[in-house]
Structures are given as C-alpha cells and as structure tokens.
Motif scaffolding. Structure first.
Motif, mmCIF file in Angstrom:
data_model
loop_
_atom_site.group_PDB
_atom_site.id
_atom_site.type_symbol
_atom_site.label_atom_id
_atom_site.label_comp_id
_atom_site.label_asym_id
_atom_site.label_seq_id
_atom_site.Cartn_x
_atom_site.Cartn_y
_atom_site.Cartn_z
ATOM 1 N N GLN A 183 40.200 14.506 37.480
ATOM 2 C CA GLN A 183 40.228 15.493 36.412
ATOM 3 C C GLN A 183 41.660 15.676 35.945
ATOM 4 N N SER A 234 39.677 11.848 27.345
ATOM 5 C CA SER A 234 40.631 12.535 26.472
ATOM 6 C C SER A 234 41.968 12.717 27.181
ATOM 7 N N CYS A 235 41.907 13.074 28.455
ATOM 8 C CA CYS A 235 43.120 13.254 29.250
ATOM 9 C C CYS A 235 43.907 11.950 29.339
ATOM 10 N N ALA A 285 36.100 14.597 28.800
ATOM 11 C CA ALA A 285 37.323 15.303 29.160
ATOM 12 C C ALA A 285 38.293 14.380 29.899
ATOM 13 N N GLN A 286 37.768 13.540 30.766
ATOM 14 C CA GLN A 286 38.613 12.608 31.510
ATOM 15 C C GLN A 286 39.220 11.552 30.588
#
Length: 394
Positions: free
Chosen positions: A50, A82-83, A79-80
C-alpha cells in the motif's frame, strides 16, 4: 515527460495472516534492495503493498520493480497502481511506458503525453483493465478525450486504424458513434465488461445492418454465435428472432455443457442468455405466450431431462409447473438441478418439493447422495448438484 511532485515514496505492508508474528510493515526500498530479481516478487507480496509515507527510493529499483510487474500474475488495486504511477513520475521514469503493464498506464498523467509518442501510449493503455477507473470519472473521460485528440478524430465516425489504437477505450463511446463507425468497432466492444442499454441497442443496429463480418442474423450458425463472444449478451429479441431456432438450440446446449463447471458469475451470464433464447423461442410459438391451465408441450420425463434444455423447451416457469409431475421431479432431482435453470424455474421445483406428500428438500438431497443413480464418485458425493444452493436460496 511528466512533472514530478516534490517527493513521493512507497512501502510494502503485509497483512497479519501473511506475516504471522513477523514485522507488519516493511519499507518498499528494503524489499527491493533484498530482492535480486524484482520480476520474481511473489504475487502475495504485490497484493499486499500500500502507498504510505516512507523514505526516498533509488530510481533504478523503482524502474526494475515496475517493469517486473509485467511478469506477475498479481492484480494490483487502483490505489496501488496510482501510487506506483506517481512514484515513477517523481523519478522521471514515465518515458519508459512501453516497458510497463497496460494497467499501470491508465494512472499516468495523460495530459503530459508527448505528441510523437501518444499513439503508441494510448494503444498500449487501451489494453488495460478500464474498470480500474470508475466510469464517468475525470481520469477515465480525460483518457478517452485525449486519445481521440491524439488520433485526430474529428467526427463521430471511427476508422479501422483509429479503432486499433483505441482498444477498450471505445467502451465509453456514445451509441451514435457506435452506429456511425466502421463495423469493426464490434471487436473493440467485445472488450467491454459492461455495456449500457443504449450501447446494446446500437450494437444490434449495427448487426442488423448486415455490413459486419458476421453477415445477416438469418444466416448465422453456431460458430457465428460463438465468434460473437460476449456480444451475444447484447442481442435483443429482434436480432435473436432472426436466428434459426435450431442454431439457438445448439448454442444453448453448448452453454449447458459447461454450466456445472462455471463460477457463479458466469452461470448468471449463461442464464441471462438462455432466458433471451427462451423468449425468442416463445415469440416464434405464439400459442405458448397465452396463459393456460394445461401443459402445452410434452410432459417432462426422465428422457426429456437428459436430452433437452428445459429452459428452451418449456419457455415459461408456468409451463414447467404444468408439465413437470411431482413423481418425475422426485425421481430426477439431481439431473434437474444440474440443468441451467432460472430462479423462477427453481421456485416451481421448490414449491412442489415442499408439498406435504413430498419428502423435505433436505431429505431429498440425503436420498440423492445415499442412493446415487448412476453411481457417483467421491468428489461428486462431497459436492451437491450445481443448482442445489440456488434452490435453497429461492
């Protein structure tokens, strides 16, 4: 290529069941530095990371990790991804997009894509899982808008060379664009997990136009329906009614042949198709559409159950109720539950089984398992018929 924020970092966080009293959080850089082959990171590790504040990382390690994802089977969350996209931007590593998995490109800043490489970028990004971006979100709509600008699209008509670069991005096209474009747009639309009702209407309009590689629906055979792939779910009654009944029945049998091995989601799709085929069959036999207090087809027998598809031969649950006797139901429960049957058909069976003179549903299953006919393997005994859970849930 892309502007980088001041500082972005990444770490790996493991869930408690994976670490088992080990350290819960590991810095992404520590894992990278300890892993000689970044492409060999386990899928459990990839699923666990994460994006949280952590120390800066060497650009070479981040690059190797992102490239290694192409060889991994793990599916990372939006989300991962995007990170990781932000981290690559921070390291000025986005120019290497041809080495990254398509899913990751969906989270790159498309406003910064260079004109000389935009076509290659969008062709690759369009192979990603578009569902990672919410439909209607600014990122998703912006991706399509900039892709159309890059490809020089200035009208509602899309040409074959443009379609080859747009891939799944076509899934967000308006119905007017679908009908105005080259018929090859149907191949793009096969990539869409979900189509709106208006888009489905447009697909039927294109197919009914007869200018596709599939030809006029009246000429379709079993292979044609199979080649349509997921688009068969979009076929309406007008289109299906033009397909020969024998072809519809053959396709229905091909669905039923694999029904017992399908997952729940796929079974729901199969039932949707079979309902549509049953409705088309009913429309070609007007007398079956009228309500009746007697069986309008041949009564259901053991031979009927083994040789036919009830959902096609008895196109309404009312007809199944009238044509299926309690005796046949009790004697053939297992093969009946192995058939692909909509919930309303299962409700008919459950109602019959719950009648006072009929043993309970649980007792029926106990008898079925204790006295299999034909003999069943140990794996069969451990697993109830495919329709039993659905029958209990009706």
């Amino acid at each position: 290529m892309w502007a980088a924020p001041a500082a972005i970092s990444l770490c790996l966080r493991f869930s408690a069941d994976l670490v088992k009293a080990a350290v819960v959080t590991l810095i992404f850089g520590a894992v990278l530095s300890a892993t000689e082959q970044h492409a060999d990171l386990s899928s459990s590790v990839l699923r666990g990371f994460q994006c949280i504040p952590a120390s800066d990382l060497p650009a070479a390690d981040v690059l190797a990790f992102a490239q290694g994802l192409q060889n991994e089977t793990a599916e990372l969350s939006g989300a991962q991804l995007s990170c990781l996209a932000r981290l690559l931007a921070a390291k000025n590593l986005t120019a290497h997009f041809s080495r990254y998995p398509p899913d990751l490109l969906l989270f790159f800043d498309s406003a910064e894509v260079r004109g000389e490489t935009c076509q290659e970028f969008y062709a690759r990004a369009s192979r990603g899982n578009l569902d990672l971006l919410p439909r209607g979100s600014s990122r998703r709509t912006g991706l399509l808008r900039r892709a159309l600008t890059c490809l020089g699209v200035r009208s509602s008509r899309l040409h074959p060379e443009q379609l080859s670069s747009l891939g799944a991005l076509v899934c967000d096209m308006e119905p007017e664009t679908i009908t105005a474009s080259d018929p090859g747009i149907l191949e793009n639309l096969k990539l869409c997990p979900v189509l709106t009702e208006a888009q489905q209407d447009a697909i039927n309009a294109v197919l009914l136009g007869g200018g596709t590689v599939y030809g006029d629906p009246s000429s379709w055979d079993l292979r044609t329906l199979q080649n349509l792939g997921p688009l068969v779910l979009a076929l309406n009654q007008t289109t299906l009614s033009l397909v020969a009944e024998a072809v519809r029945e053959a396709f229905g049998r091909s669905i039923a042949a694999t029904y017992s091995t399908q997952g729940r989601s796929q079974r729901e799709k199969s039932l949707t198709l079979l309902r549509a085929f049953a409705a088309a069959s009913a429309s070609s036999h007007p007398r079956l559409k009228r309500s009746a207090d007697s069986c309008l087809s041949a009564p259901v027998t053991a031979s009927t159950i083994s040789d036919s598809l009830l959902v096609l031969d008895y196109s309404t649950s009312e007809q199944l109720d009238l044509c299926l006797s309690n005796e046949v139901l009790k004697a053939n429960l297992k093969p009946l539950l192995d058939q692909p049957l909509p919930k309303e058909y299962l409700q008919v069976m459950k109602k019959k089984l719950e009648q006072p003179q009929t043993p309970s549903l649980a007792e029926q299953l106990r008898i079925l398992i204790a006295h299999p006919n034909p003999p069943r393997t140990e794996s069969d005994l451990a697993r109830p018929p495919v329709g039993f859970r659905e029958l209990n849930e009706t």
